[in-house]
Structures are given as C-alpha cells and as structure tokens.
Design a protein around this motif. Structure first.
Motif, PDB file in Angstrom:
ATOM      1  N   TRP A  80      -1.540  -0.949  -4.978  1.00 40.13           N
ATOM      2  CA  TRP A  80      -2.950  -1.327  -5.052  1.00 40.13           C
ATOM      3  C   TRP A  80      -3.796  -0.177  -4.531  1.00 40.13           C
ATOM      4  N   VAL A  84      -4.063 -10.496  -3.603  1.00 41.89           N
ATOM      5  CA  VAL A  84      -4.940  -9.438  -3.072  1.00 41.89           C
ATOM      6  C   VAL A  84      -4.438  -9.110  -1.664  1.00 41.89           C
ATOM      7  N   ARG A  92      -7.257   1.789  -3.151  1.00 36.42           N
ATOM      8  CA  ARG A  92      -8.383   1.553  -2.260  1.00 36.42           C
ATOM      9  C   ARG A  92      -9.662   1.401  -3.071  1.00 36.42           C
ATOM     10  N   SER A  93     -10.553   0.591  -2.555  1.00 31.27           N
ATOM     11  CA  SER A  93     -11.886   0.482  -3.128  1.00 31.27           C
ATOM     12  C   SER A  93     -12.886   0.793  -2.030  1.00 31.27           C
ATOM     13  N   VAL A 127     -12.701  -2.084   0.519  1.00 28.11           N
ATOM     14  CA  VAL A 127     -11.491  -2.053   1.338  1.00 28.11           C
ATOM     15  C   VAL A 127     -11.596  -0.959   2.393  1.00 28.11           C
ATOM     16  N   VAL A 160     -14.128  -8.655  -4.686  1.00 24.39           N
ATOM     17  CA  VAL A 160     -12.933  -9.223  -5.308  1.00 24.39           C
ATOM     18  C   VAL A 160     -11.666  -8.743  -4.628  1.00 24.39           C
ATOM     19  N   ASP A 161     -11.631  -7.477  -4.205  1.00 16.64           N
ATOM     20  CA  ASP A 161     -10.411  -6.934  -3.600  1.00 16.64           C
ATOM     21  C   ASP A 161     -10.284  -7.274  -2.114  1.00 16.64           C
ATOM     22  N   LEU A 162     -11.145  -8.180  -1.620  1.00 17.51           N
ATOM     23  CA  LEU A 162     -10.980  -8.725  -0.279  1.00 17.51           C
ATOM     24  C   LEU A 162     -10.789 -10.239  -0.327  1.00 17.51           C
ATOM     25  N   ASP A 163     -10.490 -10.745  -1.521  1.00 18.44           N
ATOM     26  CA  ASP A 163     -10.239 -12.170  -1.675  1.00 18.44           C
ATOM     27  C   ASP A 163      -8.997 -12.565  -0.874  1.00 18.44           C
ATOM     28  N   ARG A 191       0.830  -1.206   0.000  1.00 19.25           N
ATOM     29  CA  ARG A 191       0.000   0.000   0.000  1.00 19.25           C
ATOM     30  C   ARG A 191       0.856   1.244   0.000  1.00 19.25           C
TER      31      ARG A 191
END
Length: 339
Positions: A188, A263, A190-191, A194, A255-258, A183
């Motif tokens: 990557w 990830v 933030r979404s 997230v 998907v971004d917490l897989d 980070r």
C-alpha cells in the motif's frame, strides 16, 4: 457536599445520579466476588440471585456517600460495613429510601441473610486487595484507605489470568503489526493523509518519560518504576488517546484512513483507539485523585492504593502497543529513505 451538590457532582461526572451510580458500582463489586467464588462467569438466574445483596450494598454505599459528602467512588470501602449491621446499621432503612425494582419491605424481610452476603462481598474485596498487592505492600509507610473506586478500577481491569482489556489490546497489536508488514512489502502506498497523520501522531508517541526506555535495546523498562511514575504513565495514555481521536477526526473523510481491515493504516489506528479508550475512565479518576492528594502524601503508598496491579498490567500492555504504533509511523515517515 450537601445532598443536592452530591447529586449534581455525580450527574456531571458520571452522567447518572448518586443512587444509580451506587447501584452500578455495587453490582460490579458483587458480581466480581460471586464469580470468583463460583470460579466461572455467571449468567441468567445465577446472576440474578446476587441482585438483592447488591441492592443492599448499593444502599450502604449511597448512605455512606451522603453522610460523608463524597462521591461514591471516594468512599472508603470499609465504611460500608458501618451501614451493614455495625455502627450505622439501625439507620440503613430509615427514610428517604431510593427506588428499587421491588419494595424495600421485601428486602428488609431478608435483611439478615442479605446483610451477611453484602458484608461478605466487601470483606472479599478487602482481602483480595491485600492478596493482589502483597508484593507492593512494603512501602515503609502505613497504607492508605482502600476506596470503593480503587476496587472498581481493579475489577474493570480484570483478573491477571484473563484481563478484560486483553482482547482489544491483542486485536490492536495484530492490526498494527499487519500494517507494518504490509507497508514493508510495498502493498500500500503512502498518501498525503497517511503521511500527515503519521507526522501528527509522532510527537505525542515520542513524548514519554525517558526513564521508561532502554536506549540501547529500544525496549520498555517496566519494573522498579520510581514513585509517581504510574500516575504519569496513565495520564500519558489518556493524552495519546485524545490526540489519536483528534487526528482521526481531522481526516475522517480520507479513504485511506478508513477503519476497514482492507485499509491497513486506518484499521490499525482505529483498533488502537478502541484499546486506548478502555483505560480512559481509570485515567480520569486517578488524575483527579492525583490533583487532590495532600502535599505531604508519600507517593509509594498513594500509588499502591489507587493504581492496582491489574491496572498497572493494562498500562504496560498499552505502552507496548504504542511502541509498535510508533514504529509504524516511523516507517511511513521514512519510507523515502529506503527507496
């Protein structure tokens, strides 16, 4: 509790009957003592050689639990010696007898040798408890009885030189530190999921006793805890695990917490969940003992009895992990401040 109530209590609490639970705890205690004596992990025939002694110890645990009307884990460990050749020894093999892979007659033919082995296991654990907690012994008050569950919690945490939880905690630390580094590099973005997850976790990660923190250094204070602190800290870790599981479940389709290593944030949270989950059984047991303690019980000897040194080390390791997880959530929530 009568025998029926005791069976129901074990089924509800452990999802297994009194005898099955007795066998499982007896095997944990037996294997820990045997592997220490051999100074190595046992496998195959070497492990099986100790099975008959564990059956006899399980029978003593089962008898003691039924006689006292207590969960097997709440039976004083020394009480098993009463059934292994002492006061109640003559009644050990009286009907009813629980089922075994072999006949009890074949076990009884070896009774003398097996009783000696089972008694050695119990004595080893009593002596090991005294050795492991020698530095905690001076509470100024007489110690409480050592319960079967107390030793099983110590065994579950593992020996100080090679704790069973170490691999999971170190893996989680690596995953969290990697997420912090990635980070920071801006690799990557933030979404919404997230950011919402970090925001949901932050209040829980900050809700720990202030006494555990050095506000000037921002580090954990892990020594000279006031009485009662270990139980509170253990319950807090269980609460963090529950919160983390609930938050991940809420965003399980993001998907971004897989949990995949590609990830970073999701992988870090999944690894932290695994590490925290390992301490939950001990936390549940200690919380139940805490709620049922007598009001006049002094806390120092209570913690000395029920929160073994190896479990304390596990607590501290998870607290250090949560320091890093809290830092990761802070980075996510304050990313805009840096831009």
């Amino acid at each position: 509790m009568d025998e029926g109530e005791l069976e129901t209590a074990h089924e509800e609490r452990y999802a297994e009957g009194t005898w099955q639970h007795s066998r499982r705890l007896a095997w944990e205690l037996t294997l820990a003592a045997a592997e220490d004596r051999e100074d190595r992990e046992l496998a195959g025939p070497e492990r099986e050689r100790w099975a008959p002694a564990s059956w006899l110890l399980a029978l003593a645990l089962w008898r003691a639990a039924r006689a006292d009307g207590e969960l097997v884990a709440r039976v004083p460990l020394v009480r098993t010696l009463w059934w292994l050749g002492d006061a109640e020894g003559a009644q050990l093999y009286e009907p009813p007898l629980p089922p075994l892979p072999v006949s009890w007659t074949s076990v009884r033919h070896r009774a003398a040798d097996l009783e000696e082995s089972a008694r050695w296991v119990v004595t080893w654990h009593i002596q090991r408890d005294l050795t492991e907690h020698e530095h905690l012994a001076d509470t100024g008050e007489p110690p409480l009885e050592l319960l079967v569950g107390d030793r099983c919690r110590a065994v579950a945490s593992g020996h100080a030189s090679s704790p069973r939880w170490q691999g999971d905690v170190e893996h989680a630390e690596c995953a969290v530190n990697r997420a912090i580094a990635v980070r920071g590099e801006g690799s990557w973005a933030r979404s919404v999921a997230v950011h919402a997850t970090a925001e949901a976790l932050t209040p829980t990660l900050r809700a720990r006793p202030a006494a555990l923190w050095d506000p000037t250094a921002g580090t954990l204070v892990v020594e000279d805890e006031p009485p009662g602190e270990w139980a509170v800290r253990l319950m807090y870790l269980r609460h963090v695990r529950t919160t983390l599981a609930a938050v991940l479940d809420q965003y399980d389709d993001a998907v971004d917490l897989d949990s995949h290593p590609a990830v970073p944030f999701g992988n870090a949270l999944a690894a932290a969940l695994v590490a925290l989950s390992a301490i939950v059984p001990a936390a549940v047991e200690v919380e139940e003992l805490w709620e049922q303690r007598r009001p006049d019980t002094s806390l120092a000897p209570w913690e000395r009895a029920h929160v073994p040194a190896s479990l304390r080390a596990h607590i501290v390791a998870l607290e250090r992990l949560l320091v890093r997880l809290r830092a990761l959530c802070w980075d996510i929530l304050h990313a805009d401040d840096e831009e």
